[in-house]
Design an enzyme around this catalytic site. Structure first.
Site, short mmCIF file in Angstrom:
data_model
loop_
_atom_site.label_atom_id
_atom_site.label_comp_id
_atom_site.label_asym_id
_atom_site.label_seq_id
_atom_site.Cartn_x
_atom_site.Cartn_y
_atom_site.Cartn_z
N LYS A 154 0.96 -1.46 0.21
CA LYS A 154 -0.13 0.18 -0.36
C LYS A 154 0.80 1.28 0.50
O LYS A 154 1.30 1.57 1.03
CB LYS A 154 -0.51 0.32 0.91
CG LYS A 154 -1.75 1.07 0.80
CD LYS A 154 -2.33 1.78 2.05
CE LYS A 154 -1.85 2.99 2.75
NZ LYS A 154 -1.88 4.03 2.42
N GLY A 207 6.28 4.34 8.53
CA GLY A 207 5.67 5.55 9.48
C GLY A 207 6.17 6.32 10.45
O GLY A 207 7.19 6.43 10.81
N SER A 208 4.44 7.21 10.77
CA SER A 208 5.04 7.55 12.02
C SER A 208 4.54 6.86 13.27
O SER A 208 4.21 5.52 12.80
CB SER A 208 3.59 8.72 12.10
OG SER A 208 2.29 8.38 11.91
N THR A 209 5.56 7.53 14.44
CA THR A 209 5.36 6.56 15.46
C THR A 209 4.19 5.84 16.57
O THR A 209 3.53 5.31 16.69
CB THR A 209 5.99 6.72 16.81
OG1 THR A 209 7.75 6.84 16.02
CG2 THR A 209 6.70 5.93 18.16
N VAL A 211 1.23 5.93 14.13
CA VAL A 211 0.54 4.88 13.60
C VAL A 211 0.92 3.70 14.10
O VAL A 211 0.29 2.90 14.09
CB VAL A 211 -0.13 5.29 12.31
CG1 VAL A 211 -0.44 4.29 11.28
CG2 VAL A 211 -0.59 6.75 11.92
N GLY A 212 2.44 3.37 13.58
CA GLY A 212 3.10 2.12 13.40
C GLY A 212 2.59 1.84 15.48
O GLY A 212 2.70 0.37 15.54
N GLU A 229 8.98 1.40 10.87
CA GLU A 229 10.36 1.76 10.45
C GLU A 229 9.63 3.15 10.40
O GLU A 229 8.67 3.90 10.16
CB GLU A 229 10.57 1.96 9.54
CG GLU A 229 12.21 0.95 8.81
CD GLU A 229 12.74 0.22 9.30
OE1 GLU A 229 13.28 1.08 10.40
OE2 GLU A 229 13.62 -0.35 9.20
N GLU A 356 9.44 15.32 16.32
CA GLU A 356 9.57 15.28 15.42
C GLU A 356 8.74 16.03 13.56
O GLU A 356 7.74 16.64 13.82
CB GLU A 356 9.61 13.93 14.17
CG GLU A 356 9.66 14.14 13.15
CD GLU A 356 9.87 12.48 12.47
OE1 GLU A 356 8.24 11.53 12.28
OE2 GLU A 356 10.95 11.13 11.77
P1 TAP Z 1 2.25 8.07 8.29
O1 TAP Z 1 0.80 9.03 8.71
O2 TAP Z 1 2.05 7.10 9.41
O3 TAP Z 1 1.64 7.28 7.30
C1 TAP Z 1 2.73 5.95 6.94
C2 TAP Z 1 1.12 5.18 6.48
O4 TAP Z 1 0.79 4.93 6.74
C3 TAP Z 1 0.77 5.26 5.18
O5 TAP Z 1 0.80 4.69 3.59
C4 TAP Z 1 -0.79 5.44 5.46
O6 TAP Z 1 -1.46 5.71 4.70
C5 TAP Z 1 -0.77 4.25 6.60
N1 TAP Z 1 -1.49 4.52 7.44
C6 TAP Z 1 -2.20 5.15 8.86
N2 TAP Z 1 -3.29 4.85 8.64
C7 TAP Z 1 -2.99 3.49 8.82
C8 TAP Z 1 -3.21 2.92 10.16
N3 TAP Z 1 -4.44 3.26 10.40
N4 TAP Z 1 -3.71 1.18 9.51
C9 TAP Z 1 -2.70 0.79 8.54
N5 TAP Z 1 -2.06 1.82 8.22
C10 TAP Z 1 -2.43 3.50 8.05
O7 TAP Z 1 3.13 8.62 8.17
P2 TAP Z 1 3.55 9.40 7.14
O8 TAP Z 1 2.99 11.13 7.80
O9 TAP Z 1 3.18 9.18 5.82
O10 TAP Z 1 5.31 8.88 7.48
C11 TAP Z 1 6.23 10.19 7.93
C12 TAP Z 1 6.76 9.59 8.74
O11 TAP Z 1 7.17 8.17 8.95
C13 TAP Z 1 7.63 10.16 10.14
O12 TAP Z 1 7.39 10.34 11.38
C14 TAP Z 1 9.08 9.44 9.97
O13 TAP Z 1 10.16 9.28 10.27
C15 TAP Z 1 8.03 8.14 9.39
N6 TAP Z 1 9.37 7.22 8.49
C16 TAP Z 1 10.43 6.48 9.12
C17 TAP Z 1 11.11 5.99 8.76
C18 TAP Z 1 12.00 4.88 8.69
S1 TAP Z 1 13.18 3.95 7.57
N7 TAP Z 1 12.12 4.78 10.17
C19 TAP Z 1 11.26 6.54 6.84
C20 TAP Z 1 10.17 7.54 6.27
C21 TAP Z 1 9.39 7.82 6.98
P3 TAP Z 1 -2.32 7.32 4.04
O14 TAP Z 1 -1.46 7.71 3.11
O15 TAP Z 1 -3.45 6.87 4.05
O16 TAP Z 1 -2.44 8.32 5.07
#
Ligand code: TAP
Length: 453
Positions: A154, A207-209, A211-212, A229, A356
């Site tokens: 996804k 993704g975010s901590t 949602v993680g 991650e 962050e």
């Molecule tokens: P999130 O809002 O957590 O979204 C990440 C992914 O999860 C998206 O595909 C999102 O879908 C999906 N998602 C959201 N809610 C969900 C749920 N309830 N159940 C299952 N999946 C769900 O993060 P973001 O804002 O896209 O990304 C930024 C974050 O990612 C930052 O905190 C960043 O540090 C972290 N990140 C970490 C790494 C590593 S390798 N540690 C690398 C890159 C980014 P939607 O698109 O529909 O929201």
């Protein structure tokens, strides 16, 4: 099916419309993946390797188109986007070396032979954020496919285009149907179904901590395997004995790359007090010199933020009382621009130090000595990456061992190589991706004893 608009963050124009997958389609895709897995796990290791190599070659042949697509969808600079597509190719080539090297053990036992096997898990669900749509997808699907799993992926709602293209390239390269499926849709629908569907045996979430932690709790109900991650608040520690000119010249790129939308962004610069003022003097021209603008131009170093909503979130970190030391440039006109921004925090509890930002905002603060530097660097729930600048090798190693983070670099800001392990300590994640053990994370170890008497 609902349709979502995909927006170019540099122009605010619609670049594509994508049909979003719902729950019923997700279930159907998972079922197809489960069935396809029966044959895929039986494909001879050498043949699976060959198919992954062909997939890598298809990515290489399409590299420029993939890169241009990422520029249009995510606002990444063209230089970065080419690197990202190249990283997918490299991860696939590296993964192609794995099927023939998934070695088990032969363990001495009495009365027989004991061997271990690394069995595929089944269907793996990969959930990708919007900040690095291509590499993060490949870090999951490359090794997972190599180990004999099928993958449902996804992409983030905001950035689905390159993932969809990678799904097409996999088929063109000859991967059997349904072995690798890309399902654009909402996290709360498609991603959530990966967590709850019993046929999905592992979820790889980046993704975010916030949602993680929900994903981990959901997976716990089925004792489902999970790799997480998550976020970061990494420190760039500059000691007085460092090459200050180099440390200052490179610091902006350690945090403002990808407009700061990087989990490894060194968003706290810790500088030894005796050189604090000198460092800031050197940092200012480096920050003002970051070329912010049209990401399609070859010499642009920083593009826009991903969306208007995200820009608002980033801007909210700068309160009226925040001490802004200096900022870099930002273009006028349409696009979700935010300038590189350097702030001097007042207290260790300032949000800009504890949360962050995920944008081009960096906090610079002084420290007294080595112990103080380590204490401040570790004063966070995150632990993903970090840098240490010093000319003292012993100190470089001592501090590297003392900082609680998964990926550290000395006199450099490099975090990611596909052949070295990557992942976070503390709330930055769970498990590791990439590196020599990448495929193992997508297997169960099975022990078999064969009696010889
Ligand atoms: P999130 O809002 O957590 O979204 C990440 C992914 O999860 C998206 O595909 C999102 O879908 C999906 N998602 C959201 N809610 C969900 C749920 N309830 N159940 C299952 N999946 C769900 O993060 P973001 O804002 O896209 O990304 C930024 C974050 O990612 C930052 O905190 C960043 O540090 C972290 N990140 C970490 C790494 C590593 S390798 N540690 C690398 C890159 C980014 P939607 O698109 O529909 O929201």
């Amino acid at each position: 099916m609902t349709t979502a608009q995909v927006i170019n963050p540099a122009t605010e124009q619609v670049v594509a419309r994508v049909e979003l997958v719902g729950e019923a389609e997700t279930d159907a895709a998972i079922e197809r993946a489960r069935r396809a897995g029966v044959a895929w796990r039986e494909v001879a290791p050498g043949d699976r390797a060959r198919l992954l190599r062909r997939f890598a070659e298809a990515v290489e042949a399409d590299l420029e188109a993939l890169a241009q697509l990422e520029v249009a969808n995510s606002g990444h600079t063209i230089g970065n986007a080419r690197w990202e597509a190249g990283n997918v190719r490299d991860v696939l080539h590296y993964s192609a070396g794995m099927p023939e090297r998934l070695l088990g053990n032969q363990i001495p036992v009495a009365g027989g032979v004991d061997v271990t096997f690394h069995e595929p898990l089944g269907v793996v669900g990969v959930i990708v954020p919007w900040n690095f749509p291509m590499p993060i997808a490949a870090w999951g699907f490359g090794p997972a496919l190599a180990a004999g799993n099928t993958v449902v992926l996804k992409p983030a709602e905001l950035t689905p285009l390159t993932a969809i293209r990678l799904g097409e390239l996999a088929l063109e390269a000859g991967l059997p149907e349904h072995v690798f499926q890309v399902l654009p849709g909402k996290g709360s629908v498609v991603g959530q179904r990966f967590v709850t569907h019993p046929a999905v045996r592992k979820v790889v979430f980046t993704g975010s901590t916030e949602v993680g932690t929900q994903i981990m709790a959901g997976c716990a109900r089925q004792v489902k395997r999970v790799t997480l991650e998550l976020g970061g608040k990494s420190a760039n520690i500059v000691f007085a004995d460092a090459d200050l000119a180099r440390a200052a010249a490179t610091a902006p790129y350690g945090v403002f790359d990808n407009a700061g939308q990087d989990c490894c962004a060194r968003s706290r610069i810790l500088v030894q007090r005796s050189v604090f003022d000198k460092f800031l003097e050197l940092l200012e021209p480096a920050v003002r010199g970051v070329k912010v603008g049209d990401p399609a131009h070859e010499d642009t170093e920083m593009g826009p933020l991903i969306s208007a909503a995200h820009r608002e979130r980033v801007a909210a970190f700068i309160e009226p009382s925040t001490k802004v030391a200096f900022t870099g440039e930002r273009p006028d006109g349409p696009g979700f621009w935010y300038p590189p921004t350097v702030v001097l925090p007042d207290a260790p509890t300032d949000r800009v130090l504890t949360e962050e930002v995920f944008g081009p905002v960096v906090a610079v603060l002084p420290f007294e000595d080595e112990a103080d530097a380590v204490r401040i660097a570790n004063d966070t729930e995150y632990g993903l990456s970090g840098s240490i600048w010093t000319s003292d090798v012993g100190r470089a190693l001592r501090v590297s061992r003392a900082v609680e983070a998964g990926n550290l670099s000395v006199n450099s800001h490099s975090s990611v190589r596909y052949w070295t392990p990557f992942g976070g300590f503390k709330q930055s994640g769970l498990g590791r991706e990439l590196g020599p053990d990448a495929a193992r994370a997508f297997t169960e170890t099975k022990n078999v004893f064969i009696a010889t008497q």
